[in-house]
Scaffold this active site. Structure first.
Site, PDB file in Angstrom:
ATOM      1  N   LYS A   3     -31.570  21.368 -42.887  1.00  0.00           N
ATOM      2  CA  LYS A   3     -30.997  20.056 -43.189  1.00  0.00           C
ATOM      3  C   LYS A   3     -31.105  19.724 -44.676  1.00  0.00           C
ATOM      4  CE  LYS A   3     -29.795  18.168 -39.295  1.00  0.00           C
ATOM      5  NZ  LYS A   3     -30.575  17.112 -38.791  1.00  0.00           N
ATOM      6  N   ASP A  37       0.860   4.277  -2.717  1.00  0.00           N
ATOM      7  CA  ASP A  37       0.646   5.690  -2.393  1.00  0.00           C
ATOM      8  C   ASP A  37       1.797   6.551  -2.897  1.00  0.00           C
ATOM      9  OD1 ASP A  37      -0.935   5.009   0.818  1.00  0.00           O
ATOM     10  OD2 ASP A  37      -1.701   5.003  -1.241  1.00  0.00           O
ATOM     11  N   CYS A  77     -46.704 -10.335 -23.429  1.00  0.00           N
ATOM     12  CA  CYS A  77     -47.394 -10.864 -22.246  1.00  0.00           C
ATOM     13  C   CYS A  77     -48.786 -11.394 -22.552  1.00  0.00           C
ATOM     14  CB  CYS A  77     -47.469  -9.796 -21.150  1.00  0.00           C
ATOM     15  SG  CYS A  77     -48.621  -8.469 -21.515  1.00  0.00           S
ATOM     16  N   ASP A 135       0.834  -1.202   0.000  1.00  0.00           N
ATOM     17  CA  ASP A 135       0.000   0.000   0.000  1.00  0.00           C
ATOM     18  C   ASP A 135       0.871   1.256   0.000  1.00  0.00           C
ATOM     19  OD1 ASP A 135      -2.810  -1.149   2.058  1.00  0.00           O
ATOM     20  OD2 ASP A 135      -2.065  -1.706   0.060  1.00  0.00           O
ATOM     21  N   CYS A 187     -46.503  -6.807 -17.681  1.00  0.00           N
ATOM     22  CA  CYS A 187     -45.874  -7.042 -18.982  1.00  0.00           C
ATOM     23  C   CYS A 187     -44.353  -6.880 -18.849  1.00  0.00           C
ATOM     24  CB  CYS A 187     -46.405  -6.059 -20.017  1.00  0.00           C
ATOM     25  SG  CYS A 187     -45.591  -6.232 -21.617  1.00  0.00           S
ATOM     26  N   CYS A 200     -50.388  -2.203 -25.114  1.00  0.00           N
ATOM     27  CA  CYS A 200     -50.560  -3.375 -24.253  1.00  0.00           C
ATOM     28  C   CYS A 200     -51.182  -2.898 -22.948  1.00  0.00           C
ATOM     29  CB  CYS A 200     -49.194  -4.011 -24.002  1.00  0.00           C
ATOM     30  SG  CYS A 200     -49.161  -5.083 -22.554  1.00  0.00           S
ATOM     31  N   GLU A 246     -16.579  21.839 -34.046  1.00  0.00           N
ATOM     32  CA  GLU A 246     -16.833  20.444 -34.396  1.00  0.00           C
ATOM     33  C   GLU A 246     -15.540  19.704 -34.706  1.00  0.00           C
ATOM     34  OE1 GLU A 246     -20.083  20.128 -34.202  1.00  0.00           O
ATOM     35  OE2 GLU A 246     -20.645  18.257 -35.191  1.00  0.00           O
ATOM     36  N   ASP A 293     -20.824  17.444 -39.888  1.00  0.00           N
ATOM     37  CA  ASP A 293     -21.329  16.210 -39.288  1.00  0.00           C
ATOM     38  C   ASP A 293     -20.210  15.530 -38.507  1.00  0.00           C
ATOM     39  OD1 ASP A 293     -23.039  14.236 -38.620  1.00  0.00           O
ATOM     40  OD2 ASP A 293     -23.192  13.355 -40.611  1.00  0.00           O
ATOM     41  N   CYS A 295     -50.730  -8.367 -26.839  1.00  0.00           N
ATOM     42  CA  CYS A 295     -49.325  -8.025 -26.674  1.00  0.00           C
ATOM     43  C   CYS A 295     -48.461  -9.249 -26.960  1.00  0.00           C
ATOM     44  CB  CYS A 295     -49.096  -7.526 -25.250  1.00  0.00           C
ATOM     45  SG  CYS A 295     -47.358  -7.296 -24.869  1.00  0.00           S
ATOM     46  N   GLU A 351     -23.625  28.902 -42.844  1.00  0.00           N
ATOM     47  CA  GLU A 351     -22.383  28.118 -42.907  1.00  0.00           C
ATOM     48  C   GLU A 351     -22.724  26.638 -42.881  1.00  0.00           C
ATOM     49  OE1 GLU A 351     -21.792  29.896 -39.069  1.00  0.00           O
ATOM     50  OE2 GLU A 351     -21.080  27.978 -38.260  1.00  0.00           O
ATOM     51  N   LYS A 392     -23.216  22.866 -41.828  1.00  0.00           N
ATOM     52  CA  LYS A 392     -23.365  22.150 -40.562  1.00  0.00           C
ATOM     53  C   LYS A 392     -22.485  20.911 -40.664  1.00  0.00           C
ATOM     54  CE  LYS A 392     -26.857  20.379 -37.373  1.00  0.00           C
ATOM     55  NZ  LYS A 392     -26.212  19.117 -37.052  1.00  0.00           N
ATOM     56  N   TYR A 405     -16.879  27.372 -34.526  1.00  0.00           N
ATOM     57  CA  TYR A 405     -18.044  28.102 -35.030  1.00  0.00           C
ATOM     58  C   TYR A 405     -18.868  28.788 -33.944  1.00  0.00           C
ATOM     59  CZ  TYR A 405     -20.117  23.537 -33.921  1.00  0.00           C
ATOM     60  OH  TYR A 405     -20.483  22.376 -33.292  1.00  0.00           O
ATOM     61  N   ARG A 410     -19.760  17.339 -25.622  1.00  0.00           N
ATOM     62  CA  ARG A 410     -21.029  17.933 -25.266  1.00  0.00           C
ATOM     63  C   ARG A 410     -21.776  17.138 -24.194  1.00  0.00           C
ATOM     64  NH1 ARG A 410     -26.075  18.983 -29.313  1.00  0.00           N
ATOM     65  NH2 ARG A 410     -27.435  17.863 -27.934  1.00  0.00           N
ATOM     66  N   LYS A 465     -27.526  31.819 -38.540  1.00  0.00           N
ATOM     67  CA  LYS A 465     -27.487  32.480 -37.228  1.00  0.00           C
ATOM     68  C   LYS A 465     -27.735  33.968 -37.408  1.00  0.00           C
ATOM     69  CE  LYS A 465     -23.976  29.134 -35.846  1.00  0.00           C
ATOM     70  NZ  LYS A 465     -22.561  28.853 -35.616  1.00  0.00           N
TER      71      LYS A 465
HETATM   72  S1  IVH Z   1     -23.921  26.341 -33.758  1.00  0.00           S
HETATM   73  C1  IVH Z   1     -26.089  27.299 -29.795  1.00  0.00           C
HETATM   74  N1  IVH Z   1     -22.774  25.794 -36.034  1.00  0.00           N
HETATM   75  O1  IVH Z   1     -24.875  20.823 -34.696  1.00  0.00           O
HETATM   76  C2  IVH Z   1     -25.852  26.565 -31.050  1.00  0.00           C
HETATM   77  N2  IVH Z   1     -23.459  23.966 -34.690  1.00  0.00           N
HETATM   78  O2  IVH Z   1     -27.650  20.241 -34.001  1.00  0.00           O
HETATM   79  C3  IVH Z   1     -24.456  26.141 -31.192  1.00  0.00           C
HETATM   80  N3  IVH Z   1     -22.927  21.769 -35.608  1.00  0.00           N
HETATM   81  O3  IVH Z   1     -24.399  20.483 -31.270  1.00  0.00           O
HETATM   82  C4  IVH Z   1     -24.240  25.309 -32.389  1.00  0.00           C
HETATM   83  N4  IVH Z   1     -21.933  22.497 -37.433  1.00  0.00           N
HETATM   84  O4  IVH Z   1     -22.450  19.927 -32.787  1.00  0.00           O
HETATM   85  C5  IVH Z   1     -23.344  25.288 -34.941  1.00  0.00           C
HETATM   86  N5  IVH Z   1     -21.685  25.450 -38.050  1.00  0.00           N
HETATM   87  C6  IVH Z   1     -22.254  24.965 -36.960  1.00  0.00           C
HETATM   88  C7  IVH Z   1     -22.351  23.574 -36.735  1.00  0.00           C
HETATM   89  C8  IVH Z   1     -22.979  23.113 -35.585  1.00  0.00           C
HETATM   90  C9  IVH Z   1     -22.282  21.428 -36.737  1.00  0.00           C
HETATM   91  C10 IVH Z   1     -23.482  20.816 -34.644  1.00  0.00           C
HETATM   92  C11 IVH Z   1     -23.133  21.067 -33.214  1.00  0.00           C
HETATM   93  C12 IVH Z   1     -24.433  21.148 -32.489  1.00  0.00           C
HETATM   94  C13 IVH Z   1     -25.361  20.472 -33.440  1.00  0.00           C
HETATM   95  C14 IVH Z   1     -26.756  20.977 -33.263  1.00  0.00           C
END
Ligand code: IVH
Length: 748
Positions: free
Chosen positions: A324, A47, A432, A43, A453, A447, A184, A130, A429, A126, A128, A236, A149, A300
């Site tokens: 989207k 430590d 069950c 021990d 169940c 159900c 991101e 992924d 169901c 801008e 988004k 961003y 996050r 934004k």
């Molecule tokens: S702004 C308060 N800008 O999308 C808002 N988010 O669905 C802050 N993401 O959790 C987010 N590209 O992970 C912002 N150009 C972009 C982004 C972006 C990807 C993601 C981010 C967020 C999620 C929301």
């Protein structure tokens, strides 16, 4: 072994190596002690090594490892990362799918701010990205923490891993003293392909898509693995700040770029929906050649002052939205339709598909929603898919958009096998055998087995331990299924009796596959940690129909304690029943009342039904208070009332609560001068719209009411205030003009 006195002379290289060695030796010592019950070092030596590790970390804070032994509380290494509470919540974004949604977004912002259709209002647009979001905290120009996050409030500490990403500067010149940069983490297509080649060559499972690869690479306990993975980062947004970055979104992003961050080159400033949509089309056209995955365009509001005024809904900002890209499609064979039983008893049909790749992900299951959807009818009984039903054996179109569960969208009748038969949705169901019934107006068959169940019980338990509920580490869906099958856990209260029942069961657990003494002990610790729980989490965890996360929080804020909540619901019960009867009476009358003249009778019937039940005044008051609470409507109120009035459910709740210390919610902004006050706005407001005034007041912990009564604390009266101002004067209620109000809340 190096001597302890040498720490001052260690080079960075040597320190890194020594920390790696110590992490290794200590992990080995822990395993020997806890898992093999065969300690290898004394021990005292243990430590000493820990102290040495801490001393090196203190001298080289940047070298602290993600799996640092000093982060490991108690005896053994914590599984996974330490937790970080975000100084400013990390939010998600609302979605727009059609051009019309973008126009609506602009309209709602103008309305909220009281801007006419022609007033100038600019937006940034801008891509988004992924990937996965990351928050980087810089203090005095040095990166001190990186966190994922998580659930938005608490994320994982991945500082050591983030330090290995080339796009993330370790130090900044000329930054505010405190700066949290958000953005991101992602992986490019070429890096993804090369990584998967390496994975396959090493006989490891390849990643499904670049986002999974990025997440898997960032969340490595050994930061050296992260270092070997080519991750990138776009900044961003930002979190906590000691001073503003700029006055506009675009200038703030330029400032981040000047500080050394990568920012997306396709960020543009747009004058309104038309330009935003044009930019969206432009980005969409380049999508395939960008070299990394994007799933839409984020708009934004550019003016940060306006962003501040617009503020937030519960989980999304009012000033931003994600537009989207359309979903991705593929065709495949429907091999079977299975019925899954959910937490509230809902029977959900699931399509088992011949596996097919949809937008880079292999899909073999998809949702079929409900029996009407299969039959070719929509939510209001309207015809969908030109009335085509879906049958086992059909050639079906599958689509997925972002993270959502894939759906079966269409069917090709030309490819239907001759022997395909319409799907017969079960009326019992499958788990069950209890009758499964569909209530008037409900699209879902449920159900009726309730607690008997097993499927419902397991789903309830999974919900109970899920991340936004009790979030018990080491007790996930898989373990719950196992413990339920073993008869160890039948209801939530059993979780808290596990250790008492199986005190010796440590032995039993330990002998199970996947469990060692160490993990069993960790589980009991994790359970103990949750014996103290915030009221909102408890209410959400109960899994009552219609009571989601937001409603649970609203209920917790409104009632403050479990006792107050249950007492109020008991008092309100007669009124709840009266309302259900009134609903039924109204429904019946509606069915009969076809002629014009009979319409009036519906309202009369409702009133009479309530009257006939002679609901006592306290019940009426308690009910009015419940449905009058922020965010609580009659459907939710009834569902909650039913759950608490059901003797079996209530007894199970009581058994659970007996194990818990329930924490009262933090009153929002308790230090604000209007916290807990009831405020009424009347007359014309000139500096803000009604919606904004209300949201602002509520954010400061005030309750906003529409009418003046003895309970009113403050009347804010603009020009043209009439009867409300008069009544307030009679009741001697504090009356302020708009400026007085702004001064009071510190916004003037
Ligand atoms: S702004 C308060 N800008 O999308 C808002 N988010 O669905 C802050 N993401 O959790 C987010 N590209 O992970 C912002 N150009 C972009 C982004 C972006 C990807 C993601 C981010 C967020 C999620 C929301």
């Amino acid at each position: 072994m190096t001597d302890d006195t040498d720490i001052d002379n260690l080079t960075e290289e040597a320190a890194r190596a020594e920390l790696a060695r110590l992490a290794d030796v200590l992990a080995q010592a822990n395993a020997a002690y806890h898992q093999q019950d065969a300690p290898e070092i004394s021990d005292a030596e243990y430590d000493r090594l820990k102290a040495r590790n801490a001393a090196i970390e203190a001298r080289f804070p940047d070298l602290k490892r993600a799996d640092s032994p000093s982060e490991q509380v108690g005896a053994g290494p914590a599984e996974g990362f330490s937790k970080v509470r975000h100084a400013v919540r990390m939010l998600s974004l609302g979605n727009a799918f059609a051009d019309e949604d973008v126009a609506d977004f602009d309209r709602s912002i103008r309305k909220y701010l009281g801007l006419g259709p022609d007033a100038a209002l600019r937006y940034t647009a801008e891509p988004k990205i992924d990937g996965l979001s990351l928050s980087l905290r810089y203090e005095n120009g040095r990166l001190v923490q990186a966190a994922t996050r998580g659930d938005g409030e608490t994320g994982e500490n991945v500082t050591a891993n983030a330090r290995t990403i080339a796009d993330i500067p370790a130090t900044l010149e000329g930054a505010p003293d405190l700066l949290e940069v958000r953005g991101e983490v992602y992986m490019s297509h070429s890096d993804f392909a090369a990584l998967n080649d390496r994975q396959r060559a090493a006989d490891n499972k390849p990643f499904a898509n670049p986002r999974n690869a990025a997440a898997g690479s960032l969340r490595q306990l050994d930061a050296e693995i992260t270092r070997s993975r080519p991750l990138k980062f776009f900044a961003y947004a930002w979190g906590a700040l000691s001073e503003p970055l700029a006055e506009t979104q675009i200038a703030a992003i330029e400032r981040l770029a000047a500080l050394g961050f990568s920012t997306n080159p396709l960020t543009a400033l747009c004058d309104g929906p038309e330009e935003m949509i044009a930019h969206y089309r432009g980005i969409e056209a380049q999508r395939a050649t960008l070299g990394y995955d994007i799933d839409g365009v984020v708009y934004k509001v550019d003016d940060l002052g306006l962003q501040g005024r617009l503020g937030f809904r519960s989980t999304t900002p009012r000033w931003a939205i994600a537009h989207k890209f359309p979903a991705e499609l593929a065709w495949t064979r429907l091999e079977a339709i299975n019925i899954q039983v959910g937490r509230t008893g809902a029977l959900s049909p699931v399509a088992r598909l011949q596996p097919v790749t949809v937008g880079g992900v292999v899909v073999s299951n998809a949702t079929l929603h409900n029996e009407d959807y299969i039959a070719g009818r929509g939510a209001s009984g309207e015809v969908i898919r030109d009335g085509k039903d879906i049958r086992v054996g059909d050639w079906v179109q599958v689509y997925r958009a972002g993270d959502v569960i894939p759906k079966v969208a269409d069917v090709d009748l030309g490819q239907r096998p001759a022997d395909a038969v319409p799907f017969a949705f079960p009326d019992t169901c499958p788990e069950c055998g209890s009758p499964a019934v569909r209530e008037e107006g409900d699209a879902v068959r449920r159900c009726t087995g309730g607690v008997i169940c097993p499927a419902q019980a397991v789903e309830q338990l999974k919900h109970f331990v899920s991340r936004k509920a009790f979030d018990i580490e080491g007790l996930g869906a898989k373990q719950v299924e196992q413990f339920h099958a073993d008869g160890w856990i039948r209801e939530p209260a059993d979780i808290f009796e596990l250790q008492a029942k199986f005190g010796s069961g440590l032995q039993q657990l330990k002998n199970r596959e996947g469990w060692g003494a160490k993990s069993a002990e960790n589980l009991f610790d994790a359970i103990d940690e949750k014996r103290t729980i915030p009221l909102a989490r408890l209410v959400f965890a109960l899994g009552i129909r219609h009571v989601g996360e937001v409603a649970a929080r609203d209920l917790a804020l409104h009632y403050g304690t479990w006792e107050a909540l249950t007492a109020a619901l008991e008092t309100a019960r007669p009124a709840a029943l009266a309302h259900r009867q009134a609903d039924e009476a109204e429904e019946a009358e509606r069915a009969r009342a076809t002629e014009e003249g009979r319409r009036a009778r519906i309202t009369e019937t409702r009133a009479a039904a309530i009257e006939a039940l002679e609901v006592p005044q306290p019940a009426r008051a308690a009910w009015a208070d419940l449905v009058g609470a922020d965010g609580i409507g009659p459907t939710l109120a009834l569902s909650l009332s039913d759950a608490l009035a059901n003797p079996e459910e209530r007894a199970a709740f009581d058994r659970l609560v007996a194990h818990l210390t329930v924490e009262a919610p933090d009153a929002p902004a308790a230090d604000s001068p209007v916290a807990g006050k009831t405020v009424v706005f009347t007359g014309t407001l000139e500096k803000m719209t009604r919606a904004e005034a209300k949201a602002r007041a509520e954010a400061l912990g005030a309750k906003v009411s529409g009418s003046v009564s003895k309970k009113t604390d403050i009347l804010v009266a603009g020009p043209g205030a009439g009867s409300k101002a008069k009544k307030a004067a009679e009741l001697e209620i504090t009356t302020l003009d708009e400026d007085g109000w702004l001064q009071l809340i510190g916004d003037a």
